[in-house]
Design a protein around this motif. Structure first.
Motif, PDB file in Angstrom:
ATOM      1  N   VAL A 386     -37.145  44.870  -0.666  1.00  0.00           N
ATOM      2  CA  VAL A 386     -37.660  45.493   0.548  1.00  0.00           C
ATOM      3  C   VAL A 386     -38.826  44.676   1.110  1.00  0.00           C
ATOM      4  O   VAL A 386     -38.974  44.530   2.331  1.00  0.00           O
ATOM      5  CB  VAL A 386     -38.091  46.948   0.269  1.00  0.00           C
ATOM      6  CG1 VAL A 386     -38.824  47.530   1.461  1.00  0.00           C
ATOM      7  CG2 VAL A 386     -36.880  47.800  -0.084  1.00  0.00           C
ATOM      8  N   THR A 387     -39.650  44.121   0.231  1.00  0.00           N
ATOM      9  CA  THR A 387     -40.753  43.274   0.680  1.00  0.00           C
ATOM     10  C   THR A 387     -40.240  42.061   1.443  1.00  0.00           C
ATOM     11  O   THR A 387     -40.811  41.666   2.469  1.00  0.00           O
ATOM     12  CB  THR A 387     -41.596  42.815  -0.521  1.00  0.00           C
ATOM     13  OG1 THR A 387     -42.116  43.962  -1.204  1.00  0.00           O
ATOM     14  CG2 THR A 387     -42.746  41.934  -0.074  1.00  0.00           C
ATOM     15  N   ALA A 388     -39.158  41.478   0.973  1.00  0.00           N
ATOM     16  CA  ALA A 388     -38.560  40.342   1.678  1.00  0.00           C
ATOM     17  C   ALA A 388     -38.052  40.771   3.053  1.00  0.00           C
ATOM     18  O   ALA A 388     -38.214  40.039   4.045  1.00  0.00           O
ATOM     19  CB  ALA A 388     -37.420  39.755   0.847  1.00  0.00           C
ATOM     20  N   ALA A 389     -37.448  41.959   3.128  1.00  0.00           N
ATOM     21  CA  ALA A 389     -36.967  42.460   4.420  1.00  0.00           C
ATOM     22  C   ALA A 389     -38.137  42.731   5.374  1.00  0.00           C
ATOM     23  O   ALA A 389     -38.055  42.446   6.574  1.00  0.00           O
ATOM     24  CB  ALA A 389     -36.146  43.733   4.215  1.00  0.00           C
ATOM     25  N   ILE A 390     -39.222  43.282   4.844  1.00  0.00           N
ATOM     26  CA  ILE A 390     -40.409  43.523   5.669  1.00  0.00           C
ATOM     27  C   ILE A 390     -40.959  42.201   6.206  1.00  0.00           C
ATOM     28  O   ILE A 390     -41.356  42.100   7.377  1.00  0.00           O
ATOM     29  CB  ILE A 390     -41.488  44.257   4.849  1.00  0.00           C
ATOM     30  CG1 ILE A 390     -41.028  45.679   4.535  1.00  0.00           C
ATOM     31  CG2 ILE A 390     -42.820  44.288   5.592  1.00  0.00           C
ATOM     32  CD1 ILE A 390     -41.954  46.421   3.586  1.00  0.00           C
ATOM     33  N   THR A 391     -40.958  41.188   5.364  1.00  0.00           N
ATOM     34  CA  THR A 391     -41.450  39.879   5.792  1.00  0.00           C
ATOM     35  C   THR A 391     -40.614  39.322   6.931  1.00  0.00           C
ATOM     36  O   THR A 391     -41.152  38.787   7.915  1.00  0.00           O
ATOM     37  CB  THR A 391     -41.443  38.901   4.609  1.00  0.00           C
ATOM     38  OG1 THR A 391     -42.186  39.466   3.526  1.00  0.00           O
ATOM     39  CG2 THR A 391     -42.042  37.567   4.995  1.00  0.00           C
ATOM     40  N   ALA A 392     -39.304  39.446   6.815  1.00  0.00           N
ATOM     41  CA  ALA A 392     -38.423  38.991   7.901  1.00  0.00           C
ATOM     42  C   ALA A 392     -38.699  39.764   9.180  1.00  0.00           C
ATOM     43  O   ALA A 392     -38.740  39.186  10.281  1.00  0.00           O
ATOM     44  CB  ALA A 392     -36.963  39.155   7.480  1.00  0.00           C
TER      45      ALA A 392
END
Length: 516
Positions: A386-392
């Protein structure tokens, strides 16, 4: 009112229909519109570049996601709509006069638009904000949702008051001569800046527009910092923070080649999907991963300044007011807008309350900002995804924030009239990216993320969400024409927001100073 006295000077033959042509930004520094009457064209030419400093508005599309993504980039041409009761009757009167119903969105679509815009980065800081205030922060979060809903309605009532005065004066809105281009089809004839001028003259317009630009610059810095922190965390410290900031700068720099924001129209869908995933993942991981020691919670925090921090975080979470008039204008039935606002704000609580209450109950004072950095959660594979998705999402949303202040700066520098305007535009936007990167590098640590967000909110969202709507309404409506309880309620909002802003600013500055 100063805004109204100039109406008689406007050409009576230039009807509001001239404003219905879609506005297409071929570049952030300039705009072109559809056909308009010769009178309007003459007025626009006479206006020159008087309003180059105001943010641009993008045309509303027929798809919910497309419209919401574009609405995010239109913060300054904004306002709200009347609330239930007297405000709703005012809106019905406006509709009867032909001033409403030009949009295509349903009430459900408008609610979705608002929800997509308002639920965002602020969600990551709410558990930490509750830890700063204690359990009393949960009802405070609900109270501020009610206050934000009420002030959104006040903005709408102010718009109707101004429009009714214009109709009585015999025509079109007074600021025609100050517009460089007409607004898009369905856009409200009165912007947030117009309300500031109607209530307090040109200084009022300047202050409102300044607040909008400062907000967008501040949030762009927050996005840059958070994206870099996430990349640094995901890389397991193998990538330095300076390298992470530089990587984010390189990614967001690509927006300098965008002529319009149509390329990011699906961001609203992606945003709401990421936040739903964040909510479910963090709550589930919190229940699954207990803390190393029993959590320490309190009913009320002993530090008075900590309430300022909580107020700033909660206010940031409701900072949608500048874009509300565009949402209202996109509706087929603007008279349903009060219900739309209530439904949307209630929807935000479905995100805010579970993540705040569960994380604070589970981890107490150990919860961090952003919430993913709380030690038991940081090791969860699902949270890392989810952190990676938030970063995107942060990287993709950056252009929506940057485009408006960049366009204002390009207007001040008269980029379009210079030789090689494309190179000038690239230079201006590159300088903006470099500025946000420099501040992010200066802040650089997770411990400063929450205080930075609180500082931005205390200096901007407090005004646009709470102070300005009440101040405009008290000025335009007149205290003598209001019920004493209504006057007292608005006075309470102004006092509460003022105290919260002062305490929030002082606490944020103190926290940033201590972390140096």
């Amino acid at each position: 009112m100063r805004l109204m006295r100039r109406i008689s000077a406007e050409p009576a033959t230039c009807s509001r229909r001239a404003f219905t042509a879609p506005l297409v930004l071929n570049s952030p520094g300039g705009a072109q519109s559809g056909p308009a009457t010769p009178q309007c064209q003459a007025a626009d030419e006479a206006a020159g570049e008087a309003r180059e400093g105001e943010p641009q508005t993008f045309p509303s599309g027929r798809r919910w996601g497309s419209r919401a993504a574009r609405l995010v980039s239109a913060w300054a041409r904004s306002g709200a709509t009347p609330s239930a009761g007297a405000g709703e009757r005012e809106d019905e009167a406006a509709s009867a006069a032909g001033e409403a119903g030009t949009g295509t969105s349903s009430a459900l679509g408008a609610s979705f638009n608002i929800l997509c815009i308002v639920v965002g980065t602020g969600l990551l800081n709410l558990p930490y904000a509750v830890s700063r205030s204690g359990w009393v922060g949960v009802p405070l979060l609900v109270l501020m949702a009610a206050m934000a809903t009420y002030t959104a309605a006040l903005l709408g009532r102010c718009i109707v008051l101004v429009e009714e005065e214009e109709r009585r004066a015999g025509g079109m809105r007074a600021s025609l001569a100050s517009r460089a281009t007409p607004p898009p089809r369905g856009a409200s004839s009165v912007s947030y800046g117009d309300l500031g001028e109607a209530a307090y003259g040109r200084p009022g317009r300047w202050f409102v527009n300044s607040q909008v630009h400062i907000t967008l610059v501040g949030v762009a810095i927050v996005y840059h910092l958070l994206a870099a922190l996430n990349i640094h965390s995901l890389a397991a410290d193998s990538l330095s923070m300076a390298a992470s900031v530089a990587l984010v700068a390189a990614l967001v720099w690509l927006h300098v080649f965008l002529k319009t924001l149509g390329e990011v129209a699906l961001l609203s869908y992606f945003n709401i999907a990421v936040n739903v995933a964040l909510l479910c993942t963090v709550v589930a991981a919190s229940l699954e991963r207990p803390p190393a020691s029993p959590p320490r919670t309190a009913l009320v925090a002993s530090d008075a300044f900590a309430f300022g921090s909580a107020f700033a975080s909660f206010g940031f979470a409701y900072g949608v007011h500048p874009v509300l008039p565009s949402v209202r204008a996109s509706m087929r039935s603007p008279r349903l807008y009060p219900r739309t606002v209530v439904a949307s704000m209630a929807g935000t609580l479905l995100f805010y309350l579970p993540i705040s209450a569960v994380c604070y109950a589970r981890y107490g004072d150990a919860v961090r900002s952003p919430v993913m950095d709380t030690p038991p959660l940081a090791g969860s594979p699902a949270v890392r995804i989810v952190t990676a998705a938030i970063t995107a999402h942060l990287v993709l949303s950056y252009p929506l924030l940057a485009i408006t202040p960049e366009a204002a700066l390009e207007g001040l520098l008269r980029v379009e009239s210079r030789a090689a305007p494309l190179l000038w535009r690239i230079g201006v936007r590159s300088a903006f990216v470099a500025f946000t990167a420099a501040v992010a590098l200066l802040v650089r640590t997770p411990e400063r993320f929450g205080p930075l967000l609180d500082l931005v909110s205390s200096c901007t969202s407090t005004f646009t969400v709470f102070l300005l709507p009440s101040a405009f309404y008290l000025k335009l409506r007149g205290v003598r024409g209001m019920h004493p309880l209504e006057v007292a309620w608005n006075g309470l909002i102004v006092a509460f927001a003022s105290v919260g802003a002062v305490f929030g600013t002082l606490d944020a500055i103190d926290a940033l100073a201590k972390s140096v």
